[in-house]
Design a protein around this motif. Structure first.
Motif, short mmCIF file in Angstrom:
data_model
loop_
_atom_site.label_atom_id
_atom_site.label_comp_id
_atom_site.label_asym_id
_atom_site.label_seq_id
_atom_site.Cartn_x
_atom_site.Cartn_y
_atom_site.Cartn_z
N LEU A 247 -3.37 9.76 -4.96
CA LEU A 247 -4.19 9.41 -3.80
C LEU A 247 -5.67 9.66 -4.11
O LEU A 247 -6.54 8.86 -3.74
CB LEU A 247 -3.75 10.24 -2.60
CG LEU A 247 -4.29 9.85 -1.22
CD1 LEU A 247 -4.07 8.36 -0.95
CD2 LEU A 247 -3.61 10.67 -0.14
N LEU B 266 -8.70 7.52 3.13
CA LEU B 266 -8.44 6.23 2.49
C LEU B 266 -8.22 5.15 3.54
O LEU B 266 -8.72 4.03 3.41
CB LEU B 266 -7.24 6.34 1.56
CG LEU B 266 -6.90 5.07 0.77
CD1 LEU B 266 -8.03 4.72 -0.17
CD2 LEU B 266 -5.61 5.27 -0.01
N LYS B 267 -7.47 5.46 4.57
CA LYS B 267 -7.20 4.46 5.61
C LYS B 267 -8.49 4.10 6.35
O LYS B 267 -8.68 2.95 6.74
CB LYS B 267 -6.17 5.00 6.60
CG LYS B 267 -4.78 5.12 6.01
CD LYS B 267 -3.81 5.64 7.07
CE LYS B 267 -2.43 5.85 6.46
NZ LYS B 267 -1.83 4.60 5.98
N TYR C 61 -2.94 16.49 2.16
CA TYR C 61 -2.50 15.11 1.97
C TYR C 61 -2.87 14.25 3.17
O TYR C 61 -3.34 13.11 3.02
CB TYR C 61 -0.99 15.06 1.73
CG TYR C 61 -0.49 13.65 1.51
CD1 TYR C 61 -0.50 13.08 0.25
CD2 TYR C 61 -0.03 12.90 2.58
CE1 TYR C 61 -0.06 11.79 0.05
CE2 TYR C 61 0.42 11.61 2.39
CZ TYR C 61 0.40 11.06 1.14
OH TYR C 61 0.83 9.77 0.96
N GLU D 170 0.91 4.02 -2.91
CA GLU D 170 0.46 5.35 -2.52
C GLU D 170 1.48 6.42 -2.87
O GLU D 170 1.13 7.51 -3.31
CB GLU D 170 0.20 5.35 -1.00
CG GLU D 170 -0.24 6.69 -0.44
CD GLU D 170 -0.44 6.60 1.06
OE1 GLU D 170 0.00 7.53 1.74
OE2 GLU D 170 -0.99 5.60 1.53
N PRO E 38 3.69 15.07 8.34
CA PRO E 38 3.87 14.84 6.91
C PRO E 38 5.20 15.41 6.45
O PRO E 38 5.78 16.27 7.09
CB PRO E 38 2.69 15.60 6.27
CG PRO E 38 1.74 15.88 7.40
CD PRO E 38 2.59 15.97 8.62
N ARG F 110 -5.30 10.99 3.02
CA ARG F 110 -4.75 9.70 3.41
C ARG F 110 -5.59 9.09 4.54
O ARG F 110 -5.85 7.89 4.56
CB ARG F 110 -3.30 9.86 3.84
CG ARG F 110 -2.61 8.54 4.11
CD ARG F 110 -1.17 8.77 4.43
NE ARG F 110 -0.50 7.50 4.70
CZ ARG F 110 0.73 7.41 5.14
NH1 ARG F 110 1.43 8.48 5.36
NH2 ARG F 110 1.26 6.23 5.35
N ASP G 216 0.83 -1.21 0.00
CA ASP G 216 0.00 0.00 0.00
C ASP G 216 0.86 1.26 0.00
O ASP G 216 0.55 2.24 -0.69
CB ASP G 216 -0.93 0.01 1.20
CG ASP G 216 -2.05 -1.03 1.09
OD1 ASP G 216 -2.27 -1.52 -0.03
OD2 ASP G 216 -2.68 -1.34 2.12
N ARG G 217 1.94 1.24 0.79
CA ARG G 217 2.81 2.42 0.86
C ARG G 217 3.48 2.68 -0.49
O ARG G 217 3.57 3.82 -0.94
CB ARG G 217 3.85 2.21 1.96
CG ARG G 217 4.95 3.31 2.04
CD ARG G 217 4.40 4.68 2.38
NE ARG G 217 3.70 4.72 3.64
CZ ARG G 217 4.29 4.93 4.84
NH1 ARG G 217 5.60 5.09 4.89
NH2 ARG G 217 3.57 4.97 5.94
#
Length: 222
Positions: A176, A217-218, A210, A48, A146, A214, A44-45
């Motif tokens: 993303l 999404l998580k 961002y 992404e 971030p 993120r 995933d990382r």
């Protein structure tokens, strides 16, 4: 390029970490556990940060004649035309492949923050094989920090022309947003982007944008 490496090295949230037993006490009532990043979290990382076309992996099964039940696999991971290799082991080919990728990704900074974390003794039930929750204090410190940098912009962002190249942070945000659209969260993502007037008017807003995308999404994946 520095933004990419910084994003790959960003700590995972405590909720994304898994724990494995490294040792048991003599009475088997305590377990020494250590955190690790799962194969899926690494995938995933990578997707992404650089997108599904921004990295590739290849594998070689190694021989282990002294221990025929233990598989060893070498992974070559390529990100942005840079290659790094490492070897993983496991009691199945699937486990060895997964560990090889995780170990190769560490060389790019993915999950490297775990190297400095101490193992913990927790309560352990020998009958069920389950152990008590580890203490998360200090684990994944800096997760909410971030590392995106962006050029300040004024007003809404218009699509770039063919001759214009977007700043790298904007490309990361676009990837993303595409993942959120595929997950059926396009409207929610659009509302967040509208709140910031596009990519944000300054680097701090870009970082916050961002982070919110993120987190959205998580939340969908959990």
């Amino acid at each position: 390029m520095n933004d990419v490496w910084d994003m790959l090295s960003e700590p995972f949230s405590p909720e994304e970490l898994q724990w494995r037993v490294e040792a048991l006490s003599k009475d088997k009532r305590k377990a020494l556990v250590a955190p690790y990043v799962s194969h899926k979290a690494v995938l995933d990382r990578l997707d992404e940060v650089v997108g599904v076309q921004g990295w590739q992996d290849s594998y070689e099964v190694l021989q282990a004649p002294a221990q025929p039940a233990l598989y060893a696999v070498k992974c070559r991971l390529t990100i942005m035309d840079i290659c790094k290799e490492d070897v993983g082991e496991g009691d199945s080919l699937k486990a060895a492949f997964a560990e090889a990728l995780v170990r190769a990704a560490v060389k790019f900074g993915v999950g490297r923050f775990l190297v400095g974390l101490e193992q913990q003794w927790v309560d352990y039930d020998p009958a069920s094989g389950k152990f008590g929750p580890p203490n998360l204090a200090g684990v994944a410190d800096g997760y909410s920090k971030p590392t995106l940098e962006a050029q300040p912009q004024q007003g809404p962002v218009s699509p770039p022309t063919a001759s214009e190249a977007k700043p790298e942070p904007q490309e990361l945000i676009d990837r993303l947003i595409e993942r959120l659209k595929h997950a059926g969260l396009g409207k929610q993502a659009a509302l967040i982007v509208m709140k910031y007037g596009g990519y944000g008017k300054h680097p701090e807003e870009t970082r916050k944008l961002y982070g919110e995308l993120r987190a959205l999404l998580k939340g969908q994946a959990s």
